[in-house]
Design a protein around this motif. Structure first.
Motif, PDB file in Angstrom:
ATOM      1  N   ARG A  52       9.151  -2.390  -0.657  1.00  0.00           N
ATOM      2  CA  ARG A  52       9.307  -1.431  -1.756  1.00  0.00           C
ATOM      3  C   ARG A  52       7.966  -0.850  -2.181  1.00  0.00           C
ATOM      4  O   ARG A  52       7.848   0.342  -2.448  1.00  0.00           O
ATOM      5  N   VAL A  53       6.947  -1.698  -2.261  1.00  0.00           N
ATOM      6  CA  VAL A  53       5.621  -1.228  -2.660  1.00  0.00           C
ATOM      7  C   VAL A  53       5.064  -0.250  -1.626  1.00  0.00           C
ATOM      8  O   VAL A  53       4.495   0.788  -1.982  1.00  0.00           O
ATOM      9  N   ALA A  61       1.637   8.769  -2.906  1.00  0.00           N
ATOM     10  CA  ALA A  61       0.481   9.395  -2.251  1.00  0.00           C
ATOM     11  C   ALA A  61       0.819  10.809  -1.792  1.00  0.00           C
ATOM     12  O   ALA A  61       0.012  11.728  -1.934  1.00  0.00           O
ATOM     13  N   GLY A  62       2.027  10.989  -1.254  1.00  0.00           N
ATOM     14  CA  GLY A  62       2.441  12.326  -0.829  1.00  0.00           C
ATOM     15  C   GLY A  62       2.552  13.283  -1.997  1.00  0.00           C
ATOM     16  O   GLY A  62       2.119  14.438  -1.923  1.00  0.00           O
ATOM     17  N   LYS A  63       3.119  12.807  -3.113  1.00  0.00           N
ATOM     18  CA  LYS A  63       3.257  13.659  -4.296  1.00  0.00           C
ATOM     19  C   LYS A  63       1.896  14.014  -4.879  1.00  0.00           C
ATOM     20  O   LYS A  63       1.663  15.153  -5.285  1.00  0.00           O
ATOM     21  N   ASP A  66       0.345  16.670  -2.747  1.00  0.00           N
ATOM     22  CA  ASP A  66       0.977  17.970  -2.979  1.00  0.00           C
ATOM     23  C   ASP A  66       0.504  18.598  -4.288  1.00  0.00           C
ATOM     24  O   ASP A  66       0.173  19.785  -4.337  1.00  0.00           O
ATOM     25  N   VAL A  67       0.469  17.804  -5.343  1.00  0.00           N
ATOM     26  CA  VAL A  67       0.043  18.320  -6.645  1.00  0.00           C
ATOM     27  C   VAL A  67      -1.425  18.743  -6.599  1.00  0.00           C
ATOM     28  O   VAL A  67      -1.793  19.810  -7.103  1.00  0.00           O
ATOM     29  N   ALA A  68      -2.262  17.927  -5.980  1.00  0.00           N
ATOM     30  CA  ALA A  68      -3.686  18.254  -5.903  1.00  0.00           C
ATOM     31  C   ALA A  68      -3.917  19.538  -5.115  1.00  0.00           C
ATOM     32  O   ALA A  68      -4.713  20.394  -5.520  1.00  0.00           O
TER      33      ALA A  68
END
Length: 113
Positions: A52-53, A61-63, A66-68
């Motif tokens: 789960r971790v 990390a993907g989000k 994307d935001v950065a």
């Protein structure tokens, strides 16, 4: 389950750090923790939590990436395409005078300076 595990870990660390029980009791406690951690139910829970971790960390990390990248694109496009929205006003020149002291209502004695 999570709270119980956290409580048990805290109690174990507190016991080891806060007492002078000696190496023998420490070794017995360490052996017991190792035995419990090797039980099939505990091992299954541990593996499930690790999966789960890993999944959550990859998703986060993907989000974050994307935001950065989106913010970087916005910053670059806004700095090249648009004029500043408010005019830049220079700061006032510094004066050599100090501002007036606030009045406190306290009157000093005649001898005080």
């Amino acid at each position: 389950m999570k709270r119980a595990l956290t409580l048990a870990t805290g109690m174990g660390v507190g016991y080891v750090v806060g007492t002078r029980a000696g190496r023998e009791k420490y070794d017995r406690m360490k052996l017991k923790v190792h035995e419990v951690s090797q039980q099939p139910a505990v091992a299954g829970i541990r593996e499930n939590l690790q999966e789960r971790v890993e999944t959550a960390s990859k998703s986060v990390a993907g989000k974050v990436t994307d935001v950065a990248s989106g913010l970087t694109k916005k910053l670059h496009s806004s700095s090249h395409d648009e004029e500043p929205s408010a005019p830049v006003v220079p700061a006032p020149e510094a004066s050599d005078e100090f501002p007036a002291a606030p009045t406190t209502g306290i009157v000093p004695d005649g001898d005080a300076v």
